[in-house]
Design a protein around this motif. Sequence first.
Motif, PDB file in Angstrom:
ATOM      1  N   CYS A   5       0.834  -1.160   0.000  1.00  0.00           N
ATOM      2  CA  CYS A   5       0.000   0.000   0.000  1.00  0.00           C
ATOM      3  C   CYS A   5       0.863   1.199   0.000  1.00  0.00           C
ATOM      4  CB  CYS A   5      -0.859   0.042   1.212  1.00  0.00           C
ATOM      5  SG  CYS A   5      -0.279  -0.881   2.526  1.00  0.00           S
ATOM      6  N   ALA A   6       1.903   1.118   0.712  1.00  0.00           N
ATOM      7  CA  ALA A   6       2.726   2.278   0.768  1.00  0.00           C
ATOM      8  C   ALA A   6       3.089   2.689  -0.613  1.00  0.00           C
ATOM      9  CB  ALA A   6       3.966   1.956   1.546  1.00  0.00           C
ATOM     10  N   ILE A  79      -2.584  -4.880   6.410  1.00  0.00           N
ATOM     11  CA  ILE A  79      -3.363  -4.432   5.256  1.00  0.00           C
ATOM     12  C   ILE A  79      -4.791  -4.894   5.473  1.00  0.00           C
ATOM     13  CG2 ILE A  79      -3.738  -4.622   2.776  1.00  0.00           C
ATOM     14  CD1 ILE A  79      -0.810  -5.140   2.418  1.00  0.00           C
ATOM     15  N   VAL A  80      -5.719  -3.955   5.323  1.00  0.00           N
ATOM     16  CA  VAL A  80      -7.135  -4.273   5.508  1.00  0.00           C
ATOM     17  C   VAL A  80      -7.918  -3.813   4.278  1.00  0.00           C
ATOM     18  CG1 VAL A  80      -6.984  -4.064   8.018  1.00  0.00           C
ATOM     19  CG2 VAL A  80      -7.652  -2.077   6.658  1.00  0.00           C
ATOM     20  N   ARG A  81      -9.071  -4.375   4.104  1.00  0.00           N
ATOM     21  CA  ARG A  81      -9.972  -3.889   3.060  1.00  0.00           C
ATOM     22  C   ARG A  81     -10.524  -2.532   3.483  1.00  0.00           C
ATOM     23  NH1 ARG A  81     -10.915  -7.573  -0.714  1.00  0.00           N
ATOM     24  NH2 ARG A  81     -10.502  -9.762  -0.226  1.00  0.00           N
ATOM     25  N   ASP A  82     -10.703  -1.653   2.541  1.00  0.00           N
ATOM     26  CA  ASP A  82     -11.236  -0.327   2.847  1.00  0.00           C
ATOM     27  C   ASP A  82     -12.734  -0.454   3.104  1.00  0.00           C
ATOM     28  OD1 ASP A  82     -11.994   2.300   3.014  1.00  0.00           O
ATOM     29  OD2 ASP A  82     -10.785   2.962   1.311  1.00  0.00           O
ATOM     30  N   VAL A  83     -13.102  -0.321   4.374  1.00  0.00           N
ATOM     31  CA  VAL A  83     -14.513  -0.453   4.755  1.00  0.00           C
ATOM     32  C   VAL A  83     -15.069   0.867   5.288  1.00  0.00           C
ATOM     33  CG1 VAL A  83     -14.453  -2.936   5.162  1.00  0.00           C
ATOM     34  CG2 VAL A  83     -13.790  -1.365   7.012  1.00  0.00           C
ATOM     35  N   GLY A  84     -14.375   1.956   5.012  1.00  0.00           N
ATOM     36  CA  GLY A  84     -14.942   3.251   5.374  1.00  0.00           C
ATOM     37  C   GLY A  84     -14.446   3.858   6.655  1.00  0.00           C
ATOM     38  N   GLY A  85     -13.234   3.548   7.072  1.00  0.00           N
ATOM     39  CA  GLY A  85     -12.684   4.215   8.247  1.00  0.00           C
ATOM     40  C   GLY A  85     -12.253   3.264   9.342  1.00  0.00           C
ATOM     41  N   ALA A  86     -11.427   3.806  10.260  1.00  0.00           N
ATOM     42  CA  ALA A  86     -10.864   2.999  11.338  1.00  0.00           C
ATOM     43  C   ALA A  86     -11.929   2.421  12.255  1.00  0.00           C
ATOM     44  CB  ALA A  86      -9.875   3.847  12.142  1.00  0.00           C
ATOM     45  N   ALA A  87     -13.008   3.182  12.481  1.00  0.00           N
ATOM     46  CA  ALA A  87     -14.063   2.685  13.381  1.00  0.00           C
ATOM     47  C   ALA A  87     -14.693   1.413  12.829  1.00  0.00           C
ATOM     48  CB  ALA A  87     -15.125   3.766  13.571  1.00  0.00           C
ATOM     49  N   VAL A 124      -6.425  -0.453   2.691  1.00  0.00           N
ATOM     50  CA  VAL A 124      -5.748   0.532   3.541  1.00  0.00           C
ATOM     51  C   VAL A 124      -4.534  -0.150   4.146  1.00  0.00           C
ATOM     52  CG1 VAL A 124      -5.907   2.039   5.565  1.00  0.00           C
ATOM     53  CG2 VAL A 124      -7.909   1.718   4.092  1.00  0.00           C
ATOM     54  N   GLY A 125      -3.399   0.500   3.999  1.00  0.00           N
ATOM     55  CA  GLY A 125      -2.183   0.002   4.635  1.00  0.00           C
ATOM     56  C   GLY A 125      -1.970   0.724   5.946  1.00  0.00           C
ATOM     57  N   ILE A 126      -1.554  -0.008   6.952  1.00  0.00           N
ATOM     58  CA  ILE A 126      -1.327   0.571   8.279  1.00  0.00           C
ATOM     59  C   ILE A 126       0.041   0.112   8.770  1.00  0.00           C
ATOM     60  CG2 ILE A 126      -2.214   0.852  10.625  1.00  0.00           C
ATOM     61  CD1 ILE A 126      -4.914  -0.272   9.523  1.00  0.00           C
ATOM     62  N   VAL A 127       0.948   1.074   8.934  1.00  0.00           N
ATOM     63  CA  VAL A 127       2.268   0.781   9.482  1.00  0.00           C
ATOM     64  C   VAL A 127       2.354   1.452  10.849  1.00  0.00           C
ATOM     65  CG1 VAL A 127       4.753   1.102   9.222  1.00  0.00           C
ATOM     66  CG2 VAL A 127       3.349   0.598   7.215  1.00  0.00           C
ATOM     67  N   THR A 128       2.699   0.674  11.863  1.00  0.00           N
ATOM     68  CA  THR A 128       2.762   1.187  13.232  1.00  0.00           C
ATOM     69  C   THR A 128       4.157   0.955  13.793  1.00  0.00           C
ATOM     70  OG1 THR A 128       0.425   0.638  13.559  1.00  0.00           O
ATOM     71  CG2 THR A 128       1.732   1.097  15.526  1.00  0.00           C
ATOM     72  N   ALA A 129       4.774   2.026  14.289  1.00  0.00           N
ATOM     73  CA  ALA A 129       6.074   1.917  14.955  1.00  0.00           C
ATOM     74  C   ALA A 129       5.840   2.059  16.457  1.00  0.00           C
ATOM     75  CB  ALA A 129       7.028   2.993  14.449  1.00  0.00           C
ATOM     76  N   ILE A 130       6.386   1.130  17.229  1.00  0.00           N
ATOM     77  CA  ILE A 130       6.137   1.075  18.669  1.00  0.00           C
ATOM     78  C   ILE A 130       7.472   1.179  19.406  1.00  0.00           C
ATOM     79  CG2 ILE A 130       5.137  -0.282  20.537  1.00  0.00           C
ATOM     80  CD1 ILE A 130       3.533  -1.777  18.281  1.00  0.00           C
ATOM     81  N   VAL A 138       1.559   5.876  13.977  1.00  0.00           N
ATOM     82  CA  VAL A 138       0.747   5.108  13.029  1.00  0.00           C
ATOM     83  C   VAL A 138       0.651   5.861  11.713  1.00  0.00           C
ATOM     84  CG1 VAL A 138      -1.502   4.054  12.572  1.00  0.00           C
ATOM     85  CG2 VAL A 138      -0.608   4.125  14.914  1.00  0.00           C
ATOM     86  N   SER A 139       0.902   5.174  10.635  1.00  0.00           N
ATOM     87  CA  SER A 139       0.752   5.742   9.299  1.00  0.00           C
ATOM     88  C   SER A 139      -0.287   4.920   8.543  1.00  0.00           C
ATOM     89  CB  SER A 139       2.091   5.716   8.553  1.00  0.00           C
ATOM     90  OG  SER A 139       1.956   6.286   7.263  1.00  0.00           O
ATOM     91  N   ARG A 140      -1.357   5.600   8.118  1.00  0.00           N
ATOM     92  CA  ARG A 140      -2.443   4.940   7.371  1.00  0.00           C
ATOM     93  C   ARG A 140      -2.499   5.523   5.966  1.00  0.00           C
ATOM     94  NH1 ARG A 140      -6.783   2.642   9.957  1.00  0.00           N
ATOM     95  NH2 ARG A 140      -8.078   3.404   8.250  1.00  0.00           N
ATOM     96  N   PHE A 141      -2.723   4.667   4.983  1.00  0.00           N
ATOM     97  CA  PHE A 141      -2.834   5.178   3.620  1.00  0.00           C
ATOM     98  C   PHE A 141      -3.681   4.235   2.786  1.00  0.00           C
ATOM     99  CE2 PHE A 141       1.276   3.588   4.900  1.00  0.00           C
ATOM    100  CZ  PHE A 141       1.352   2.371   4.239  1.00  0.00           C
ATOM    101  N   PRO A 142      -4.712   4.780   2.158  1.00  0.00           N
ATOM    102  CA  PRO A 142      -5.546   3.962   1.273  1.00  0.00           C
ATOM    103  C   PRO A 142      -4.847   3.749  -0.063  1.00  0.00           C
ATOM    104  CG  PRO A 142      -6.331   6.203   1.263  1.00  0.00           C
ATOM    105  CD  PRO A 142      -5.207   6.161   2.261  1.00  0.00           C
ATOM    106  N   PHE A 143      -5.129   2.646  -0.718  1.00  0.00           N
ATOM    107  CA  PHE A 143      -4.594   2.386  -2.051  1.00  0.00           C
ATOM    108  C   PHE A 143      -5.513   1.411  -2.772  1.00  0.00           C
ATOM    109  CE2 PHE A 143      -2.957  -0.963   0.577  1.00  0.00           C
ATOM    110  CZ  PHE A 143      -2.856  -2.088  -0.220  1.00  0.00           C
TER     111      PHE A 143
END
Length: 200
Positions: A5-6, A79-87, A124-130, A138-143
């Motif tokens: 996604c990135a 990586i998740v399917r785009d379902v309309g937001g984080a909620a 939506v790609g989600i990269v999280t650095a902890i 957290v970096s989120r980006f749709p693709f």
Amino acid sequence: MVAACALTFCGPAAAHGRLGAAEGRCRLFIGPDMMNFTGYLPDASKVEFCEDIPATGHVIVALDDIQEELRDMKVEIRIVRDVGGAANEEENLKAVTVAYVEPRYYPTGTINFEHTFSEPGYYVGIVTAIGDHGERWVSRFPFSVDKSFMRTLPIYLLLAAAVVAGFFIYLRHRHEWAPKKVSARPPSDPTPTLPPAPAE
């Protein structure tokens, strides 16, 4: 995976999410730091890409830390399917997750991902650095995958509408804009008019 996604989001002049182009490189922005990334479809083309993934299939992505700070943090990828937001994602995260890599350290600063997208769609790609001290970036980006034309379709429609509107405006006002013709005056008679001769 998310890397895919990135790459997909470092788009033209603008970014879909926390991805962008800088100094001729595709970059993922995460917290105060950045990562270079490169992605391609090895089965279709060796050409690198950093926008929406142009086709389904096997994707390889590499993320490289620019700041060494990220090497001391665990990185999680999802990586998740785009379902309309984080909620909406949180309601059934497992069901919408397409790929997941648990948090881990990457001491060399290079993160390699491989994933096979079997279906076109929006993701939506989600990269999280902890960090060890409670940091969580957290970096989120749709693709999209195999949907690039659909993202650019509105632009082409707007351009076509502008051309058509311009043509009709021209038709409506072309008479007003046409250069006006100047009436040519008849040449004056060069023969002088003589007074009538006196009667004898």
